[in-house]
Write a protein that holds these residues in place. Structure first.
Motif, PDB file in Angstrom:
ATOM      1  N   TRP A   1      17.951  60.734  52.868  1.00 14.80           N
ATOM      2  CA  TRP A   1      17.800  60.704  54.426  1.00 14.80           C
ATOM      3  C   TRP A   1      17.898  59.558  55.203  1.00 14.80           C
ATOM      4  CZ3 TRP A   1      14.105  59.619  57.912  1.00 14.80           C
ATOM      5  CH2 TRP A   1      14.132  60.213  59.135  1.00 14.80           C
ATOM      6  N   TRP A   2      17.045  58.460  54.736  1.00 12.44           N
ATOM      7  CA  TRP A   2      16.921  57.077  55.356  1.00 12.44           C
ATOM      8  C   TRP A   2      18.559  56.633  55.446  1.00 12.44           C
ATOM      9  CZ3 TRP A   2      13.651  54.928  58.543  1.00 12.44           C
ATOM     10  CH2 TRP A   2      12.354  55.358  58.290  1.00 12.44           C
ATOM     11  N   ILE A   3      19.171  56.508  54.535  1.00 13.98           N
ATOM     12  CA  ILE A   3      20.690  56.139  54.391  1.00 13.98           C
ATOM     13  C   ILE A   3      21.422  56.803  55.127  1.00 13.98           C
ATOM     14  CG2 ILE A   3      22.628  55.623  53.149  1.00 13.98           C
ATOM     15  CD1 ILE A   3      20.825  54.913  50.852  1.00 13.98           C
ATOM     16  N   SER A   4      21.047  58.252  55.187  1.00 14.14           N
ATOM     17  CA  SER A   4      22.207  59.151  56.073  1.00 14.14           C
ATOM     18  C   SER A   4      21.763  58.796  57.343  1.00 14.14           C
ATOM     19  CB  SER A   4      21.921  60.615  55.357  1.00 14.14           C
ATOM     20  OG  SER A   4      22.359  60.810  54.457  1.00 14.14           O
ATOM     21  N   SER A   5      20.555  58.747  57.770  1.00 11.88           N
ATOM     22  CA  SER A   5      20.273  58.674  59.122  1.00 11.88           C
ATOM     23  C   SER A   5      20.726  57.157  59.831  1.00 11.88           C
ATOM     24  CB  SER A   5      18.747  58.814  59.376  1.00 11.88           C
ATOM     25  OG  SER A   5      18.101  59.975  58.979  1.00 11.88           O
ATOM     26  N   LEU A   6      20.828  56.227  59.081  1.00 11.27           N
ATOM     27  CA  LEU A   6      21.008  54.886  59.404  1.00 11.27           C
ATOM     28  C   LEU A   6      22.608  55.098  59.735  1.00 11.27           C
ATOM     29  CD1 LEU A   6      20.257  52.025  59.803  1.00 11.27           C
ATOM     30  CD2 LEU A   6      21.194  51.648  57.356  1.00 11.27           C
ATOM     31  N   ALA A   7      23.217  55.737  58.886  1.00 11.53           N
ATOM     32  CA  ALA A   7      24.861  55.814  58.778  1.00 11.53           C
ATOM     33  C   ALA A   7      25.297  56.722  60.060  1.00 11.53           C
ATOM     34  CB  ALA A   7      25.245  56.356  57.669  1.00 11.53           C
ATOM     35  N   VAL A   8      24.640  57.661  60.310  1.00 11.74           N
ATOM     36  CA  VAL A   8      25.113  58.661  61.318  1.00 11.74           C
ATOM     37  C   VAL A   8      24.600  58.291  62.596  1.00 11.74           C
ATOM     38  CG1 VAL A   8      24.691  61.013  62.239  1.00 11.74           C
ATOM     39  CG2 VAL A   8      24.948  60.634  59.824  1.00 11.74           C
ATOM     40  N   PHE A   9      23.302  57.618  62.863  1.00 14.65           N
ATOM     41  CA  PHE A   9      22.875  57.318  64.010  1.00 14.65           C
ATOM     42  C   PHE A   9      23.154  55.827  64.384  1.00 14.65           C
ATOM     43  CE2 PHE A   9      20.218  61.045  63.041  1.00 14.65           C
ATOM     44  CZ  PHE A   9      20.510  61.819  64.073  1.00 14.65           C
TER      45      PHE A   9
ATOM     46  N   ILE B   1      25.216  53.166  62.014  1.00 17.70           N
ATOM     47  CA  ILE B   1      26.448  52.439  61.401  1.00 17.70           C
ATOM     48  C   ILE B   1      27.698  52.956  61.923  1.00 17.70           C
ATOM     49  CG2 ILE B   1      27.598  51.755  59.269  1.00 17.70           C
ATOM     50  CD1 ILE B   1      25.091  50.455  59.559  1.00 17.70           C
ATOM     51  N   LEU B   2      27.831  54.501  61.788  1.00 16.94           N
ATOM     52  CA  LEU B   2      29.193  54.846  62.066  1.00 16.94           C
ATOM     53  C   LEU B   2      29.558  55.070  63.713  1.00 16.94           C
ATOM     54  CD1 LEU B   2      29.222  58.022  60.083  1.00 16.94           C
ATOM     55  CD2 LEU B   2      30.499  55.995  59.774  1.00 16.94           C
ATOM     56  N   PRO B   3      28.366  55.013  64.699  1.00 19.39           N
ATOM     57  CA  PRO B   3      28.672  54.818  66.054  1.00 19.39           C
ATOM     58  C   PRO B   3      28.843  53.352  66.331  1.00 19.39           C
ATOM     59  CG  PRO B   3      26.663  56.174  65.733  1.00 19.39           C
ATOM     60  CD  PRO B   3      27.046  55.667  64.447  1.00 19.39           C
ATOM     61  N   MET B   4      28.315  52.476  65.619  1.00 22.16           N
ATOM     62  CA  MET B   4      28.739  50.770  65.778  1.00 22.16           C
ATOM     63  C   MET B   4      30.249  50.807  65.277  1.00 22.16           C
ATOM     64  SD  MET B   4      26.325  48.720  66.778  1.00 22.16           S
ATOM     65  CE  MET B   4      25.970  50.001  68.046  1.00 22.16           C
TER      66      MET B   4
END
Length: 496
Positions: free
Chosen positions: A336-344, A346-349
């Motif tokens: 959940w943490w990794i997915s949240s970091l990626a979605v909110f 890393i991916l926007p960046m």
């Protein structure tokens, strides 16, 4: 899956990350100042002199070591084909640097692999790799020092790497100094071989400047200090900080004076750092080094009104390291943490950087480069002079001798600024009579309009709006969404 294969995951991650980032070569987003370094390297190739205009010596580039690296890439691949191999080389070195860093702060091979990829695709990681600046090499050298010197205890690393680091950029004395202080505080003793390496690094760089250029520090430092106004009131300093801080801490350039994303990320970085160092792990030794350096570098350069965002790429990444470690090592809800970091984040960046690279690449490569190519075809005599700002794309692709407004590549304009800072531009034009002027302004209007009207003609107008079209509708929308570049007027001298 065998333990040996799992242990190779970080190496696989290095390869995958480099290959992924090579897609950004298609955007042609290359930093203006990279072309200054590359022209210096080619000047060394053509004239045997580290300079910018023929056989005149000048430290026009901020980095000596990268000049020599660029020189060898020009020598091996030729002037027409060296850029892509050099950018790939920079990307490989930077990514290996993230491998060194992962070995210092993580144990699990899976965590290291994810760390390498996520750190590499953040905006600073992409820009360090692809924009042609010296920071890919610099990051590699700095992380190699931490890994081979302070982790593996290789004595040779303490001697050789500080020399190469300082010869790459003299301001890395900040990094070397912070590392020394943390090591001294941590181990309660002075590491004399490291001190020797630092002293040799400073002496080597200063001696090279003095005996080759006749100066103690690079001309670029002297020029910027002279031409950029640093006389600010307290209120102006405060306003400057509010406007600028989001560019540096937040990895993201957003319009407006207040950037809530930067505030949230900054707080989360600090919270994650505090959480990690409370665990009393051996890696805290390195976490203190990189986190204190990140803050010190940002604060020092912000206090000196250093606008250029590349000064902050390495600190941005290092300050974000605790966040990645915190997320990767969560025992509960890790996915959940990794997915949240990626979605909110890393991916926007990544999406932002992709749009930024495409738009800026269009503004630099398809627009500003066009000015240089036009002049290259129009003016066959490469001994003619042009006065402009900045001294990257246009001088490189035109091949003309160059006077830049700041004096990075020409010291005589600095002399005019010392005599009369307000009128140094027109005084330079009157005395040196450059054949071409490239200006943001309409020179036929204003205080010195009469002189320009008599001695120069408007040769061509270059407008950003003329380069916002593409047969690819998606690219065209990106160009229009984020137009990049500056309108220019090109003037040619018609009489003395």
């Amino acid at each position: 899956m065998s333990e040996t294969r799992i242990s190779r995951f970080p190496i696989y991650a290095v390869v995958i990350t480099v290959l992924f980032k090579l897609l950004f070569l298609l955007t042609h987003y290359i930093q203006e100042d990279a072309f200054i370094t590359w022209r210096v390297a080619q000047n060394l190739l053509d004239y045997g002199v580290i300079g910018f205009n023929g056989d005149t010596k000048i430290s026009a580039s901020t980095t000596h070591f990268y000049v020599f690296v660029s020189y060898f890439f020009n020598l091996i691949f030729g002037k027409e084909h060296f850029i892509e191999p050099l950018l790939i080389f920079n990307s490989i070195l930077f990514t290996i640097g993230t491998l060194f860093l992962s070995n210092l702060v993580l144990k699990n091979p899976w965590h290291k692999a994810i760390f390498i990829f996520l750190l590499g695709i953040l905006p600073p990681g992409i820009k360090i790799s692809i924009l042609g600046m010296e920071y890919g090499i610099l990051f590699f050298l700095e992380m190699a020092l931490l890994y081979y010197g302070f982790h593996q205890q290789k004595k040779l690393a303490f001697i050789v790497l500080p020399i190469l680091i300082l010869f790459t950029r003299i301001d890395t004395v900040i990094f070397l100094g912070i590392v020394f202080l943390v090591d001294l505080f941590w181990n309660k003793k002075i590491r004399w071989n490291y001190v020797l390496g630092g002293v040799l690094g400073v002496l080597t760089t200063v001696a090279f400047n003095w005996f080759y250029f006749g100066e103690l520090v690079n001309n670029t430092i002297v020029a910027k200090k002279l031409l950029y106004d640093h006389s600010f009131t307290f209120q102006q300093n405060l306003n400057y900080f509010i406007i600028s801080f989001g560019n540096f801490w937040g990895m993201l350039k957003l319009p407006g004076n207040f950037n809530i994303i930067t505030i949230v990320v900054l707080i989360f970085e600090i919270v994650c750092f505090i959480y990690l160092i409370r665990q009393r792990d051996k890696r805290n030794y390195f976490l203190w080094m990189i986190f204190i350096f990140g803050w010190a570098k940002q604060i020092i350069f912000l206090s000196q009104k250093s606008l250029f965002d590349w000064y902050y790429w390495v600190p941005q990444l290092l300050l974000f390291v605790p966040v990645l470690i915190f997320v990767l090592e969560q025992k509960e809800k890790r996915n959940w943490w990794i997915s949240s970091l990626a979605v909110f984040y890393i991916l926007p960046m990544l999406a932002f950087q992709t749009i930024h690279s495409i738009a800026t690449g269009n503004g630099e490569w398809n627009y500003r480069r066009t000015i240089g190519l036009f002049l290259n075809t129009y003016e066959k005599d490469k001994n003619q002079w042009i006065l402009l700002e900045p001294a990257g794309y246009v001088p490189y692709f035109s091949g003309l001798k160059t006077i830049d407004e700041v004096g990075l590549v020409d010291k005589q304009i600095q002399e005019e600024a010392i005599k009369d800072k307000k009128h140094y531009w027109i005084n330079t034009v009157e005395k040196r009579k450059p054949k071409y002027l490239l200006s943001y302004n309409n020179l036929f209007k204003g205080e010195d309009a009469e002189y320009y009207q008599i001695h120069y003609k408007l040769l061509k107008e270059f407008r950003v709006k003329d380069h916002l079209k593409s047969n690819n509708k998606i690219l065209e929308k990106i160009y229009i969404l984020k137009p990049s570049g500056t309108d220019y007027n090109l003037y040619e001298r018609v009489r003395d």
